[in-house]
Design a protein around this motif. Structure first.
Motif: not given
Ligand SMILES: NC(=O)c1ccc[n+]([C@@H]2O[C@H](COP(=O)([O-])OP(=O)(O)OC[C@H]3O[C@@H](n4cnc5c(N)ncnc54)[C@H](O)[C@@H]3O)[C@@H](O)[C@H]2O)c1
Length: 375
Positions: A212-229
């Motif tokens: 049972d694998c769960v993603t809790v935090i759906p987005n994060r910003k990479d070092r360039s500031g781009t929002v990544r899923a």
């Protein structure tokens, strides 16, 4: 007085958390243990030039470079230590193997099991000695736990609970890192690999999993500031069936607020039980049904020279060894294997096994069904 032991030069790729631990391991292994070979810190590589130079100076390497291929191309270097991000492990390992060098690679061995298989096959075909960084298995108290299970002190083993929980990804505003790489990242690969390695180290092979694998935090910003899923799991859990008839579970959780190193296990047998926490890893707790009524309870066994190789580090019981000492034990086992033709403590084939378990749990989770391991 000159040291007449054979020498082997080490090239280290990556100077972060694990790069430093590998440098410690190679430096201290030869001092703490009487090894058949002496490791020499030759060249350290990091894409960050300042980090490479600083690391060379601080860790004691002769050379620094920003191009890891300088290590591969140097005929004098005998061991390549890889502590770069997971997605680079395969390319770096295969290049080192092709150059005839022994390879010590951090876990997880590769993002995908098929990559790990290619790496294990290549190493074996070339007669290369390999090691994967499963340093927690080098803890004398884990060796003790396994010996107690194997000797029957706990009776028939019935149940297992394993856990690796930390909170370094708990902050939802924290960056998208190589650990979120859709090709092989996630808590199960990062931390669950340790929990699975410990489970099999203690109880033997797992035959079936229900994940049972769960993603809790759906987005994060990479070092360039781009929002990544974020496509990988923040929490990966699995029910396990073992070949020895026991059943159990593991959990890998990198958003476990407040937990720093809860790499724990519990083993329940018909005659006794064990509990362990990596946050206090110089202790093993043992419950025995043989204790008199009114005197029963988990007793704390403290690490001591009676638990090899603790005594190599310290002659006094209860004074404790540390995380980097586990790396020195791992390196010592690896250097011995290289020079004496003995089996490596945890080679690429063993690393492939863990990667296979990770993928089977991920597949089981996606299919919401039990899955035979390797099936
Ligand atoms: N065995 C363990 O207990 C344990 C613990 C932590 C991490 N790890 C593993 O160690 C590896 C590294 O993790 P970390 O925490 O040290 O990461 P980190 O980010 O602290 O260090 C990674 C280093 O690699 C360098 N790097 C990146 N790309 C490179 C390239 N192309 N060439 C040379 N250097 C490059 C980075 O600049 C950085 O210095 C991962 O595979 C991770 O899973 C294992």
């Amino acid at each position: 007085m000159s040291n007449s032991k054979p020498k082997i030069k080490v090239g280290l790729i990556g100077t972060g958390f694990m790069g430093k631990a590998h440098a410690f391991g190679f430096t201290n292994a030869s001092r703490v243990f009487d090894l058949p070979v002496v490791a020499e810190l030759d060249t350290v590589a990091d894409i960050n030039e300042a980090e490479a130079r600083n690391a060379a100076r601080a860790f004691g390497f002769t050379n620094a470079t920003t191009d890891w291929r300088d290590i591969i191309n140097d005929p004098e270097i005998g061991i390549v230590s890889i502590t770069a991000p997971n997605a680079l492990h395969k390319e770096m390992s295969l290049a080192a193997i092709a150059a005839g060098k022994h390879v010590y690679c951090e876990k997880p061995l590769a993002p995908l099991a098929q990559d790990a298989r290619e790496m294990a096959d290549a190493a074996e075909a070339a007669g290369i000695k390999t090691q994967v960084g499963f340093n927690y298995l080098c803890n004398p108290m884990l060796q003790l736990a396994r010996a107690m299970i194997e000797s029957g002190e706990l009776g028939e083993i019935r149940g297992y609970r394993g856990l690796h929980a930390e909170d370094y990804m708990a902050d939802a505003s924290g960056p998208f890192t190589f650990r979120h790489d859709p090709a092989g990242g996630g808590a199960l690969a990062d931390l669950g690999s340790h929990a699975l390695a410990t489970a099999e180290f203690l109880l033997g092979p797992v035959t079936e999993v229900m994940g049972d694998c769960v993603t809790v935090i759906p987005n994060r910003k990479d070092r360039s500031g781009t929002v990544r899923a974020v496509e990988v799991d923040d929490i990966g859990r699995a029910f396990l069936r073992f070949e020895n008839g026991a059943s159990g579970s593991i959990e890998a959780n990198w958003i476990a607020t407040g937990r720093k190193m809860q790499h724990d296990f519990e083993v329940f047998g018909s005659k006794g039980a064990l509990t362990f926490s990596q946050e206090r890893f110089n202790e093993l707790h043992f419950y025995s049904n043989d204790d008199a009524e009114g005197r029963q309870g988990f007793r704390r066994i403290e690490a001591s020279p009676a638990h090899p190789p603790y005594g190599q580090f310290c002659v006094a019981p209860g004074h404790q060894i540390g995380f980097n000492d586990l790396k020195a034990i791992e390196v010592a086992g690896y250097l011995s294997a290289i020079n004496d033709d003995a089996a490596e403590p945890f080679n690429f084939r063993a690393g492939l096994r863990i990667q296979t378990l990770v993928e089977d749990i991920q597949t089981s989770s996606a299919q919401q069904a039990w899955r035979k391991v390797g099936g």
